[in-house]
Scaffold this motif. Structure first.
Motif, mmCIF file in Angstrom:
data_model
loop_
_atom_site.group_PDB
_atom_site.id
_atom_site.type_symbol
_atom_site.label_atom_id
_atom_site.label_comp_id
_atom_site.label_asym_id
_atom_site.label_seq_id
_atom_site.Cartn_x
_atom_site.Cartn_y
_atom_site.Cartn_z
ATOM 1 N N GLU A 153 -7.553 38.521 -23.780
ATOM 2 C CA GLU A 153 -6.071 39.087 -23.457
ATOM 3 C C GLU A 153 -5.085 38.707 -24.747
ATOM 4 O OE1 GLU A 153 -3.118 40.652 -21.524
ATOM 5 O OE2 GLU A 153 -4.643 40.172 -20.249
ATOM 6 N N ASP A 154 -4.982 39.546 -25.346
ATOM 7 C CA ASP A 154 -4.341 39.396 -26.798
ATOM 8 C C ASP A 154 -5.091 38.281 -27.585
ATOM 9 O OD1 ASP A 154 -1.913 41.279 -26.136
ATOM 10 O OD2 ASP A 154 -1.071 39.654 -25.026
ATOM 11 N N GLU A 155 -6.177 38.584 -27.816
ATOM 12 C CA GLU A 155 -7.236 37.798 -28.694
ATOM 13 C C GLU A 155 -7.592 36.420 -28.024
ATOM 14 O OE1 GLU A 155 -6.464 38.032 -32.992
ATOM 15 O OE2 GLU A 155 -5.167 40.112 -32.557
ATOM 16 N N ILE B 42 -19.096 34.137 -13.029
ATOM 17 C CA ILE B 42 -17.710 35.112 -13.234
ATOM 18 C C ILE B 42 -16.677 33.842 -13.094
ATOM 19 C CG2 ILE B 42 -16.339 36.992 -12.414
ATOM 20 C CD1 ILE B 42 -18.990 37.869 -13.131
ATOM 21 N N CYS B 43 -15.850 33.880 -13.968
ATOM 22 C CA CYS B 43 -14.706 33.022 -14.178
ATOM 23 C C CYS B 43 -13.578 33.537 -15.023
ATOM 24 C CB CYS B 43 -15.018 31.746 -14.467
ATOM 25 S SG CYS B 43 -15.819 31.349 -15.937
ATOM 26 N N VAL B 44 -12.242 33.088 -14.756
ATOM 27 C CA VAL B 44 -11.248 33.608 -15.328
ATOM 28 C C VAL B 44 -10.383 32.426 -15.356
ATOM 29 C CG1 VAL B 44 -9.238 35.133 -15.315
ATOM 30 C CG2 VAL B 44 -11.337 36.018 -14.785
ATOM 31 N N LEU B 45 -9.922 31.939 -16.502
ATOM 32 C CA LEU B 45 -8.823 30.983 -16.566
ATOM 33 C C LEU B 45 -7.740 31.065 -15.554
ATOM 34 C CD1 LEU B 45 -8.689 30.631 -20.440
ATOM 35 C CD2 LEU B 45 -10.047 29.285 -18.962
ATOM 36 N N SER B 46 -7.287 30.039 -14.900
ATOM 37 C CA SER B 46 -6.431 30.197 -13.869
ATOM 38 C C SER B 46 -5.146 30.854 -14.262
ATOM 39 C CB SER B 46 -5.972 28.666 -13.376
ATOM 40 O OG SER B 46 -5.590 27.828 -14.144
ATOM 41 N N GLU B 47 -4.462 30.676 -15.431
ATOM 42 C CA GLU B 47 -3.109 31.333 -15.664
ATOM 43 C C GLU B 47 -3.331 32.698 -15.908
ATOM 44 O OE1 GLU B 47 -4.545 29.216 -19.647
ATOM 45 O OE2 GLU B 47 -4.809 28.745 -17.453
ATOM 46 N N TYR B 48 -4.536 33.318 -15.864
ATOM 47 C CA TYR B 48 -4.726 34.905 -16.139
ATOM 48 C C TYR B 48 -5.000 35.554 -14.674
ATOM 49 C CZ TYR B 48 -4.045 33.676 -20.865
ATOM 50 O OH TYR B 48 -3.181 33.245 -22.329
ATOM 51 N N ARG B 49 -5.375 34.711 -13.750
ATOM 52 C CA ARG B 49 -5.708 35.330 -12.417
ATOM 53 C C ARG B 49 -4.612 36.100 -11.821
ATOM 54 N NH1 ARG B 49 -8.410 29.786 -10.659
ATOM 55 N NH2 ARG B 49 -9.876 29.700 -12.172
ATOM 56 N N ASN C 45 -4.529 39.260 -12.036
ATOM 57 C CA ASN C 45 -4.515 40.703 -12.557
ATOM 58 C C ASN C 45 -5.620 41.670 -12.691
ATOM 59 O OD1 ASN C 45 -1.786 40.006 -13.732
ATOM 60 N ND2 ASN C 45 -2.592 38.706 -15.113
ATOM 61 N N SER C 46 -6.562 41.448 -11.977
ATOM 62 C CA SER C 46 -7.717 42.107 -11.692
ATOM 63 C C SER C 46 -8.690 41.882 -12.602
ATOM 64 C CB SER C 46 -7.458 43.524 -11.253
ATOM 65 O OG SER C 46 -6.593 43.851 -10.321
ATOM 66 N N LEU C 47 -8.570 40.724 -13.469
ATOM 67 C CA LEU C 47 -9.460 40.689 -14.771
ATOM 68 C C LEU C 47 -11.017 40.189 -14.271
ATOM 69 C CD1 LEU C 47 -7.098 38.456 -17.085
ATOM 70 C CD2 LEU C 47 -7.733 41.258 -16.939
ATOM 71 N N GLY C 48 -11.129 39.445 -13.232
ATOM 72 C CA GLY C 48 -12.403 39.129 -12.570
ATOM 73 C C GLY C 48 -13.106 40.605 -12.163
ATOM 74 N N GLU C 49 -12.299 41.440 -11.319
ATOM 75 C CA GLU C 49 -12.823 42.437 -10.847
ATOM 76 C C GLU C 49 -13.589 43.213 -12.199
ATOM 77 O OE1 GLU C 49 -11.444 46.676 -9.031
ATOM 78 O OE2 GLU C 49 -10.215 44.828 -8.501
ATOM 79 N N LEU C 50 -12.502 43.402 -13.272
ATOM 80 C CA LEU C 50 -13.038 44.098 -14.357
ATOM 81 C C LEU C 50 -14.380 43.526 -15.027
ATOM 82 C CD1 LEU C 50 -12.544 46.320 -16.723
ATOM 83 C CD2 LEU C 50 -10.966 44.623 -17.707
ATOM 84 N N ILE C 51 -14.288 42.547 -15.174
ATOM 85 C CA ILE C 51 -15.548 41.810 -15.320
ATOM 86 C C ILE C 51 -16.799 41.970 -14.599
ATOM 87 C CG2 ILE C 51 -16.834 39.279 -15.827
ATOM 88 C CD1 ILE C 51 -14.112 38.271 -16.454
ATOM 89 N N ILE C 52 -16.481 41.955 -13.266
ATOM 90 C CA ILE C 52 -17.648 42.541 -12.613
ATOM 91 C C ILE C 52 -18.059 44.051 -12.773
ATOM 92 C CG2 ILE C 52 -18.397 42.923 -10.072
ATOM 93 C CD1 ILE C 52 -16.379 40.196 -9.482
ATOM 94 N N ARG C 53 -17.188 44.766 -12.845
ATOM 95 C CA ARG C 53 -17.513 46.372 -13.074
ATOM 96 C C ARG C 53 -18.176 46.436 -14.551
ATOM 97 N NH1 ARG C 53 -14.908 50.095 -10.457
ATOM 98 N NH2 ARG C 53 -13.554 49.683 -8.736
ATOM 99 N N MET C 54 -17.850 45.482 -15.241
ATOM 100 C CA MET C 54 -18.361 45.837 -16.569
ATOM 101 C C MET C 54 -19.863 45.243 -16.593
ATOM 102 S SD MET C 54 -15.624 44.897 -19.472
ATOM 103 C CE MET C 54 -16.583 45.143 -20.608
#
Length: 144
Positions: A50-52, A72-79, A81-90
């Motif tokens: 997210e922004d580098e 699968i993991c996303v830093l807590s302050e970025y949850r 926003n569907s980023l975990g879902e995006l990772i799974i899709r990728m």
């Protein structure tokens, strides 16, 4: 702006390990042994930025004849926003591009809904509270 990078093998996985440590060890109090294992030597890892700034990761392994998504993991302050879902899709899309007809994940029931959003279905429930999820084919749509 969200961007991604793919890594295979153990080189250049420092960011993956840092994110795993932050989420699994620091936040969820899991053992540091959970950060890395023998599968890192041949897995496909994606890092989401997210922004580098590296903010999430996940991996795809091939084990026992199955393509398996885990870590699968996303830093807590970025949850949120569907980023975990995006990772799974990728990761599903990567599996399909290398020949998978099915993609699996073994996960704690509290993450079941996240995987269902991508089209995974529960196939079995273990006595330890984990369930085996299965996704047939590709995810459809876009991964970006």
């Amino acid at each position: 702006m969200v961007s991604t990078k793919w890594f295979q093998g153990t080189e250049n996985l420092e960011l993956c390990f840092e994110i795993r440590k932050s989420v699994f060890c620091d936040e969820l109090n899991m053992s540091s042994e959970f950060i890395s294992d023998i599968y890192d030597g041949f897995s496909f890892n994606v890092v989401l930025y997210e922004d580098e700034k590296a903010v999430g990761t996940g991996r795809l392994i091939f084990s026992d004849g199955k393509y398996l998504i885990d870590k699968i993991c996303v830093l807590s302050e970025y949850r949120g926003n569907s980023l975990g879902e995006l990772i799974i899709r990728m990761l599903v899309r990567k599996a399909v591009t290398i020949g998978a007809k099915q993609t699996y994940s073994v996960l704690d029931l509290k993450y079941k809904r996240l995987f269902e959003k991508v089209g995974f279905k529960e196939t079995s429930l273990n006595s330890d509270g984990n369930c085996l999820m299965l996704k047939e084919g590709d995810v459809g749509g876009h991964c970006s």
